[in-house]
Design an enzyme around this catalytic site. Sequence first.
Site, PDB file in Angstrom:
ATOM      1  N   ARG A  77       4.349   8.835  -2.571  1.00 42.10           N
ATOM      2  CA  ARG A  77       4.995   9.354  -3.783  1.00 42.10           C
ATOM      3  C   ARG A  77       4.032  10.171  -4.628  1.00 42.10           C
ATOM      4  O   ARG A  77       4.447  10.973  -5.451  1.00 42.10           O
ATOM      5  CB  ARG A  77       5.600   8.202  -4.604  1.00 42.10           C
ATOM      6  CG  ARG A  77       6.896   7.691  -3.984  1.00 42.10           C
ATOM      7  CD  ARG A  77       7.575   6.676  -4.847  1.00 42.10           C
ATOM      8  NE  ARG A  77       6.821   5.438  -4.944  1.00 42.10           N
ATOM      9  CZ  ARG A  77       7.247   4.361  -5.606  1.00 42.10           C
ATOM     10  NH1 ARG A  77       8.405   4.392  -6.225  1.00 42.10           N
ATOM     11  NH2 ARG A  77       6.530   3.273  -5.637  1.00 42.10           N
ATOM     12  N   GLN A  78       2.728   9.937  -4.433  1.00 45.87           N
ATOM     13  CA  GLN A  78       1.747  10.715  -5.200  1.00 45.87           C
ATOM     14  C   GLN A  78       1.390  11.957  -4.386  1.00 45.87           C
ATOM     15  O   GLN A  78       0.291  12.073  -3.832  1.00 45.87           O
ATOM     16  CB  GLN A  78       0.529   9.846  -5.490  1.00 45.87           C
ATOM     17  CG  GLN A  78       0.886   8.648  -6.373  1.00 45.87           C
ATOM     18  CD  GLN A  78      -0.277   7.696  -6.545  1.00 45.87           C
ATOM     19  OE1 GLN A  78      -1.417   8.118  -6.687  1.00 45.87           O
ATOM     20  NE2 GLN A  78       0.001   6.402  -6.535  1.00 45.87           N
ATOM     21  N   HIS A 125       7.983  10.398   2.285  1.00 42.18           N
ATOM     22  CA  HIS A 125       8.675  10.568   1.003  1.00 42.18           C
ATOM     23  C   HIS A 125       9.053  12.034   0.775  1.00 42.18           C
ATOM     24  O   HIS A 125      10.150  12.333   0.309  1.00 42.18           O
ATOM     25  CB  HIS A 125       7.799  10.037  -0.128  1.00 42.18           C
ATOM     26  CG  HIS A 125       8.403  10.265  -1.463  1.00 42.18           C
ATOM     27  ND1 HIS A 125       9.595   9.700  -1.834  1.00 42.18           N
ATOM     28  CD2 HIS A 125       8.003  11.026  -2.505  1.00 42.18           C
ATOM     29  CE1 HIS A 125       9.900  10.088  -3.059  1.00 42.18           C
ATOM     30  NE2 HIS A 125       8.951  10.901  -3.478  1.00 42.18           N
ATOM     31  N   LYS A 146      18.519  12.070 -11.677  1.00 38.15           N
ATOM     32  CA  LYS A 146      17.736  10.895 -12.108  1.00 38.15           C
ATOM     33  C   LYS A 146      16.471  11.346 -12.821  1.00 38.15           C
ATOM     34  O   LYS A 146      15.845  12.326 -12.418  1.00 38.15           O
ATOM     35  CB  LYS A 146      17.382  10.084 -10.858  1.00 38.15           C
ATOM     36  CG  LYS A 146      16.456   8.904 -11.076  1.00 38.15           C
ATOM     37  CD  LYS A 146      16.165   8.170  -9.767  1.00 38.15           C
ATOM     38  CE  LYS A 146      14.789   8.470  -9.239  1.00 38.15           C
ATOM     39  NZ  LYS A 146      14.429   7.712  -8.025  1.00 38.15           N
ATOM     40  N   ARG A 149      12.635   9.873 -14.451  1.00 37.05           N
ATOM     41  CA  ARG A 149      11.706   8.739 -14.397  1.00 37.05           C
ATOM     42  C   ARG A 149      10.800   8.823 -15.621  1.00 37.05           C
ATOM     43  O   ARG A 149       9.732   9.440 -15.578  1.00 37.05           O
ATOM     44  CB  ARG A 149      10.902   8.804 -13.089  1.00 37.05           C
ATOM     45  CG  ARG A 149      10.097   7.555 -12.783  1.00 37.05           C
ATOM     46  CD  ARG A 149       9.354   7.699 -11.459  1.00 37.05           C
ATOM     47  NE  ARG A 149      10.148   7.385 -10.295  1.00 37.05           N
ATOM     48  CZ  ARG A 149      10.428   6.149  -9.881  1.00 37.05           C
ATOM     49  NH1 ARG A 149       9.998   5.102 -10.557  1.00 37.05           N
ATOM     50  NH2 ARG A 149      11.149   5.955  -8.795  1.00 37.05           N
ATOM     51  N   ASP A 168      11.912   0.302  -4.057  1.00 39.22           N
ATOM     52  CA  ASP A 168      10.694  -0.390  -4.495  1.00 39.22           C
ATOM     53  C   ASP A 168      11.112  -1.503  -5.462  1.00 39.22           C
ATOM     54  O   ASP A 168      11.382  -2.630  -5.062  1.00 39.22           O
ATOM     55  CB  ASP A 168       9.755   0.639  -5.138  1.00 39.22           C
ATOM     56  CG  ASP A 168       8.413   0.050  -5.515  1.00 39.22           C
ATOM     57  OD1 ASP A 168       8.207  -1.148  -5.286  1.00 39.22           O
ATOM     58  OD2 ASP A 168       7.563   0.784  -6.056  1.00 39.22           O
ATOM     59  N   THR A 169      11.245  -1.195  -6.743  1.00 31.09           N
ATOM     60  CA  THR A 169      11.688  -2.218  -7.703  1.00 31.09           C
ATOM     61  C   THR A 169      13.208  -2.428  -7.638  1.00 31.09           C
ATOM     62  O   THR A 169      13.721  -3.391  -8.198  1.00 31.09           O
ATOM     63  CB  THR A 169      11.346  -1.788  -9.138  1.00 31.09           C
ATOM     64  OG1 THR A 169      12.083  -0.591  -9.437  1.00 31.09           O
ATOM     65  CG2 THR A 169       9.858  -1.508  -9.307  1.00 31.09           C
TER      66      THR A 169
END
Length: 335
Positions: free
Chosen positions: A119-120, A153, A217, A219, A247-248
Amino acid sequence: MKDSGNCRDIRIFTCNSNRPLAEKIVKKLDGIIKSYEESFECEKIKDITLGKSDVSRFQDGEISLKIHESIRECDVYLIQSTSNPVNDNLMELLIMIDAVKRASAKRITAVIPYYGYARQDRKVRARDPISAKLVSNLLTSAGADRILTMDLHSAQIQGFFDIPLDNLRGMPLFSHYYKNKFDNFDDIIVVSPDLGSVSRSRALAEKLNVNLAIIDKRRPKDDVTEVVNIIGKVKGKKAIIIDDEIDTGGSIINASNALIEKGVTDVYVCCTHGKFSGNAIEKIEKSGISEIVTLDTINVDTKNSEKLKILSVDEMFALAIYRIHGGMSVSDLFE
Ligand code: R5P
């Protein structure tokens, strides 16, 4: 099987992140090789088993690694997802690559069913790291000759590597699953949970021959997401949300709440990499989501979940390894 000219023995090893998957891949590969026995020209390969190795810890926490068989001149595949604990799992893989390289393997393929730190992949804010690029540098410097992974990703991470990389897709497994699950697709819609997932979602919508809706969406913080808008008509439909990872659980729970508010009757979710950090499974159980289908790229404990279904990527990875070893194309596995 066409031999690539240099008939080399094949060896598969794993570290500690997902031994059950590694065992399943090896079993499938053994079956594939035996079923193609007649066209199999390489005399050296008989039974495929998981290579003998130990990956443990010294008292101070450093990784201790031993390979108990010769791999000189072999075509070696190292299966390890860089999932939680991501730093330990990544380091195990790097040290394994180093050991295999120093043991004179002919070619090393890092088989990374889940590629962590993905994701980074760009600088979002000033002074951000690009950790996905750093990880690619580490893998290459350690000695990997090629990478086999699934649903990165973002597809452009492939360009972070100057060695060959095959990025398998989980979508064919999901489309097959839903084609068997539903008799009628008139009231089904595929929903992309964010703009980054649109091409993956469109591919599933095309396979199922249904329309696509898109969630806008945001973040605001690292582990917090919010739904700003839903693009497309969803009222009265059954929604299938497809994401690369959970993830969460925040993204899909928020998406599900927003869809139900807009008149969606049932929410189904599929994702390639089920991380389920913290109390994600508990939150999902309490949510309005009817079912989650995920793949076994990450080894998760799902016994506390009524809603989770796991499909295996074993055959897809076994076929990819078989084809890479034999110098054959892997592209039709993407479909
Ligand atoms: C983000 O862009 C990814 O595709 C996933 O939607 C995200 O990583 C899921 O994270 P969480 O479950 O924590 O919302």
